[in-house]
Write an enzyme that holds these catalytic residues in place. Structure first.
Site, PDB file in Angstrom:
ATOM      1  CB  SER A 151      -2.460  20.725  -7.055  1.00  0.00           C
ATOM      2  OG  SER A 151      -3.304  20.028  -6.166  1.00  0.00           O
ATOM      3  CE1 TYR A 164      -5.065  25.437  -5.490  1.00  0.00           C
ATOM      4  CE2 TYR A 164      -5.560  23.092  -5.679  1.00  0.00           C
ATOM      5  CZ  TYR A 164      -4.680  24.111  -5.326  1.00  0.00           C
ATOM      6  OH  TYR A 164      -3.439  23.800  -4.831  1.00  0.00           O
ATOM      7  CE  LYS A 168      -2.203  24.943  -7.984  1.00  0.00           C
ATOM      8  NZ  LYS A 168      -0.888  25.636  -7.961  1.00  0.00           N
TER       9      LYS A 168
END
Length: 276
Positions: A151, A164, A168
């Site tokens: 991402s 998160y 990533k």
């Protein structure tokens, strides 16, 4: 043309995809089938995986649905064995896509259970996938590809998204390292770093109500469809590219972060405080 001939790895592929029950994973599966491939659609939700496989079958493609929890290494070994049995040989393309979302709280307030959940799926999932499938593809001695879905959060440093972001960023580093290790083998590694994609990750994740509302608006306003993202990423794999950043904002952010990391990070913090 590369060392092993045609670099159109996405054509007529024997492909294994995790998280293929919805979103980008389902889009990858359908697009690979359109390109003549046979596709193993795996997901922790076997019914969702079956729905994707059925959709491919209705259009005349070939697909197999399998349940796989990417956080469990034994599941990933079973996925590899079952896929090879169905293909009658090794896969040529593996897409480590399964992922979850979490966010809305700063470091120190995020529950450690959420950290573990996100890292187990988003980081250990691709680690397990690469650990199991990279040797198989390398030893096959034919053109192949591994796509790891990361991402723009890998380098975006958005406050309130620590778990998160970290997961990533790990996938980005994993992909770069694997690409170096597989250089010259005929197996290309591509890491996908989109910004907003119109999927259900926000609704199905552990994200605060305020962050969910903001992310949902941004997805509607600026998000690409998962089908567009999947096509762009597969074309990048075919070109032998390492980084796939399908949206302009991802590419701009990546460039600014690389050349002025301190200024970029401070600016992200200031913008976030002004807009929240």
């Amino acid at each position: 043309m590369g060392l092993f001939g045609s670099d159109k790895r996405s054509r007529n592929a024997a492909a294994v995809i995790t998280g293929a029950g919805s979103g980008i994973g389902a889009a990858f599966a359908v697009e690979l089938a359109k390109r003549g491939g046979r596709v193993v659609c795996s997901d922790i939700d076997e019914n969702a995986a079956q729905a994707t496989a059925d959709a491919i079958g209705i259009e005349g493609g070939k697909a197999l649905a399998l349940r796989c929890d990417v956080t469990q290494i034994d599941d990933v070994h079973c996925l590899a064995a079952d896929a090879q049995d169905w293909f009658g040989g090794p896969p040529t393309v593996v897409i480590n896509n399964a992922g979850v979302g979490a966010g809305g709280l700063p470091i120190g307030e995020v529950d450690l259970d959420d950290w573990n959940w996100v890292l187990n799926v988003n980081l250990w999932g691709p680690i397990h996938g690469c650990h199991v499938f990279a040797p198989i593809l390398r030893e096959a001695g034919q053109p192949g590809g591994i796509i790891n879905v990361a991402s723009a959060a890998a380098f975006g440093a958005a406050p309130g998204m620590a778990a998160y972001n970290v997961s990533k960023a790990g996938v980005l580093s994993l992909s770069e390292t694997l690409a170096a290790e597989l250089s010259g083998s005929g197996v290309n590694v591509t890491v996908l770093c989109p910004t907003f994609v119109k999927t259900n990750i926000v609704e199905s994740g552990r994200i605060s109500d305020k962050s969910t509302q903001m992310a949902s608006r941004l997805m509607r306003w600026t998000g690409f469809s998962p089908e567009r993202v999947a096509r762009t990423c597969l074309d990048t794999l075919d070109r032998g590219g390492l980084y796939c950043m399908p949206q302009p904002d991802a590419r701009i952010g990546w460039g600014i972060k690389r050349f002025t990391p301190t200024v970029y990070t401070r600016a992200v913090g200031l913008v976030t405080r002004v807009t929240t």
